[in-house]
Design a protein around this motif. Structure first.
Motif, mmCIF file in Angstrom:
data_model
loop_
_atom_site.group_PDB
_atom_site.id
_atom_site.type_symbol
_atom_site.label_atom_id
_atom_site.label_comp_id
_atom_site.label_asym_id
_atom_site.label_seq_id
_atom_site.Cartn_x
_atom_site.Cartn_y
_atom_site.Cartn_z
ATOM 1 N N ALA A 14 0.844 -1.193 0.000
ATOM 2 C CA ALA A 14 0.000 0.000 0.000
ATOM 3 C C ALA A 14 0.884 1.249 0.000
ATOM 4 O O ALA A 14 1.903 1.298 0.689
ATOM 5 C CB ALA A 14 -0.910 -0.003 1.225
ATOM 6 N N MET A 15 0.503 2.246 -0.771
ATOM 7 C CA MET A 15 1.289 3.476 -0.866
ATOM 8 C C MET A 15 0.375 4.681 -0.657
ATOM 9 O O MET A 15 -0.668 4.806 -1.289
ATOM 10 C CB MET A 15 1.947 3.589 -2.244
ATOM 11 N N ILE A 16 0.799 5.580 0.234
ATOM 12 C CA ILE A 16 0.116 6.855 0.422
ATOM 13 C C ILE A 16 1.156 7.949 0.203
ATOM 14 O O ILE A 16 2.079 8.107 0.996
ATOM 15 C CB ILE A 16 -0.497 6.970 1.830
ATOM 16 N N LEU A 17 1.006 8.671 -0.892
ATOM 17 C CA LEU A 17 1.943 9.727 -1.249
ATOM 18 C C LEU A 17 1.277 11.087 -1.084
ATOM 19 O O LEU A 17 0.055 11.217 -1.244
ATOM 20 C CB LEU A 17 2.402 9.578 -2.699
ATOM 21 N N PHE A 18 2.067 12.098 -0.751
ATOM 22 C CA PHE A 18 1.541 13.459 -0.673
ATOM 23 C C PHE A 18 2.479 14.404 -1.415
ATOM 24 O O PHE A 18 3.690 14.190 -1.469
ATOM 25 C CB PHE A 18 1.376 13.898 0.787
ATOM 26 N N GLN B 188 5.956 10.307 1.491
ATOM 27 C CA GLN B 188 5.023 9.210 1.668
ATOM 28 C C GLN B 188 4.837 8.886 3.140
ATOM 29 O O GLN B 188 5.620 9.320 3.991
ATOM 30 C CB GLN B 188 5.499 7.962 0.917
ATOM 31 N N VAL B 189 3.780 8.127 3.426
ATOM 32 C CA VAL B 189 3.501 7.684 4.781
ATOM 33 C C VAL B 189 3.221 6.187 4.738
ATOM 34 O O VAL B 189 2.092 5.758 4.477
ATOM 35 C CB VAL B 189 2.295 8.422 5.396
ATOM 36 N N PRO B 190 4.221 5.350 4.958
ATOM 37 C CA PRO B 190 4.017 3.894 4.929
ATOM 38 C C PRO B 190 3.399 3.390 6.229
ATOM 39 O O PRO B 190 3.248 4.130 7.199
ATOM 40 C CB PRO B 190 5.441 3.369 4.747
ATOM 41 N N ALA C 268 1.474 8.708 12.120
ATOM 42 C CA ALA C 268 2.058 9.977 11.692
ATOM 43 C C ALA C 268 3.576 9.951 11.774
ATOM 44 O O ALA C 268 4.266 10.612 10.990
ATOM 45 C CB ALA C 268 1.504 11.121 12.539
ATOM 46 N N ALA C 269 4.107 9.178 12.709
ATOM 47 C CA ALA C 269 5.562 9.095 12.882
ATOM 48 C C ALA C 269 6.245 8.398 11.718
ATOM 49 O O ALA C 269 7.478 8.442 11.609
ATOM 50 C CB ALA C 269 5.899 8.375 14.185
ATOM 51 N N ASN C 270 5.461 7.772 10.820
ATOM 52 C CA ASN C 270 6.042 7.078 9.665
ATOM 53 C C ASN C 270 6.258 7.992 8.466
ATOM 54 O O ASN C 270 6.760 7.552 7.431
ATOM 55 C CB ASN C 270 5.145 5.919 9.242
ATOM 56 N N VAL C 271 5.877 9.263 8.581
ATOM 57 C CA VAL C 271 6.047 10.164 7.444
ATOM 58 C C VAL C 271 7.505 10.146 6.998
ATOM 59 O O VAL C 271 8.434 10.112 7.817
ATOM 60 C CB VAL C 271 5.607 11.595 7.811
ATOM 61 N N TRP C 272 7.712 10.143 5.691
ATOM 62 C CA TRP C 272 9.076 10.008 5.140
ATOM 63 C C TRP C 272 9.226 10.886 3.906
ATOM 64 O O TRP C 272 8.327 10.981 3.065
ATOM 65 C CB TRP C 272 9.352 8.554 4.772
ATOM 66 N N GLU D 201 11.576 17.262 10.721
ATOM 67 C CA GLU D 201 10.773 18.458 10.948
ATOM 68 C C GLU D 201 9.275 18.153 10.840
ATOM 69 O O GLU D 201 8.468 18.664 11.626
ATOM 70 C CB GLU D 201 11.150 19.544 9.940
ATOM 71 N N LEU D 202 8.890 17.320 9.869
ATOM 72 C CA LEU D 202 7.478 17.005 9.681
ATOM 73 C C LEU D 202 6.886 16.269 10.883
ATOM 74 O O LEU D 202 5.685 16.370 11.158
ATOM 75 C CB LEU D 202 7.286 16.175 8.415
ATOM 76 N N LYS D 203 7.710 15.531 11.592
ATOM 77 C CA LYS D 203 7.231 14.807 12.768
ATOM 78 C C LYS D 203 7.172 15.695 14.012
ATOM 79 O O LYS D 203 6.551 15.323 15.011
ATOM 80 C CB LYS D 203 8.151 13.617 13.057
ATOM 81 N N SER D 204 7.782 16.864 13.960
ATOM 82 C CA SER D 204 7.923 17.736 15.125
ATOM 83 C C SER D 204 6.624 18.482 15.448
ATOM 84 O O SER D 204 5.694 18.521 14.642
ATOM 85 C CB SER D 204 9.034 18.756 14.866
#
Length: 205
Positions: free
Chosen positions: A45-49, A62-64, A88-92, A101-104
């Motif tokens: 499964a892939m979720i891209l932004f 992406q967020v795996p 949310a911590a999986n954002v990459w 920064e995105l996880k902060s």
């Protein structure tokens, strides 16, 4: 910059698989999927932004690790339902600095808001293999309605493990500021976030 889930949210599109099977076959589209209970297959499964980087380029991440359950009623797609959750911590992203920064707390604040979730509310068939999946997206502690444009790809027995699988693609759009993720919006960093989702589901045995 920000992401959306949910998203995973795009999986809800599964409901459209049973729509107008005769028409779908007549037009050479994939046959309708089997009714039943499905689980999201997280490995593929892939979720891209994607978001505009001050208008100079579009930046993607992406967020795996999404998990989810789909109840599919092929005879009555509108009765189907989808629930998806993404850590949310999986954002990459391709930048370790930006990923951090995105996880902060300045962005997604993954420690305080660990899950990005999508719960379908309605499914509207728009074509032989397409549907609009409307639902509630919760991101950064804020819940807003979102519509995903879903396309049914295929339903068949997967040759590797002999399990029945169905797959969908979906796209969506959100404004990150509406979810309280508004850092640098006033400086020109994109507020509009495009979502690109590809979701395979395995039927429960």
């Amino acid at each position: 910059m920000m992401l959306k889930r949910f998203s995973l949210p795009l999986a809800a599109s599964l409901a459209l698989a049973g729509a107008a099977p005769g028409l779908a076959l007549a037009q050479g589209a994939p046959p309708p999927a089997q009714s039943g209970t499905y689980t999201l297959e997280p490995i593929h499964a892939m979720i891209l932004f994607g978001v505009s980087h001050f208008g100079f380029s579009d930046y993607y991440g992406q967020v795996p690790g999404a998990t989810g359950a789909l109840t599919l009623d092929a005879a009555n797609p509108s009765a189907s339902h989808l629930d998806v959750s993404v850590p949310a911590a999986n954002v990459w992203t391709a930048s370790d600095k930006l990923t951090g920064e995105l996880k902060s707390p300045d962005w997604l604040d993954a420690a305080k808001y660990p899950a990005i979730t999508f719960h379908s509310k309605s499914i509207t068939v728009t074509g032989p293999t397409t549907a609009d999946v409307a639902g509630d997206l919760t991101l950064h502690g804020v819940t807003k309605p979102v519509v995903l444009k879903a396309t049914f790809k295929r339903g068949a027995v997967f040759p590797m493990n002999r399990k029945y699988m169905i797959g969908f693609d979906a796209t969506g759009h959100i404004k990150r500021s509406e979810f309280g993720v508004d850092k640098y919006v006033n400086y020109g960093l994109g507020d509009d976030v495009d979502l690109i989702i590809s979701a395979p589901f395995e039927k429960a045995s």
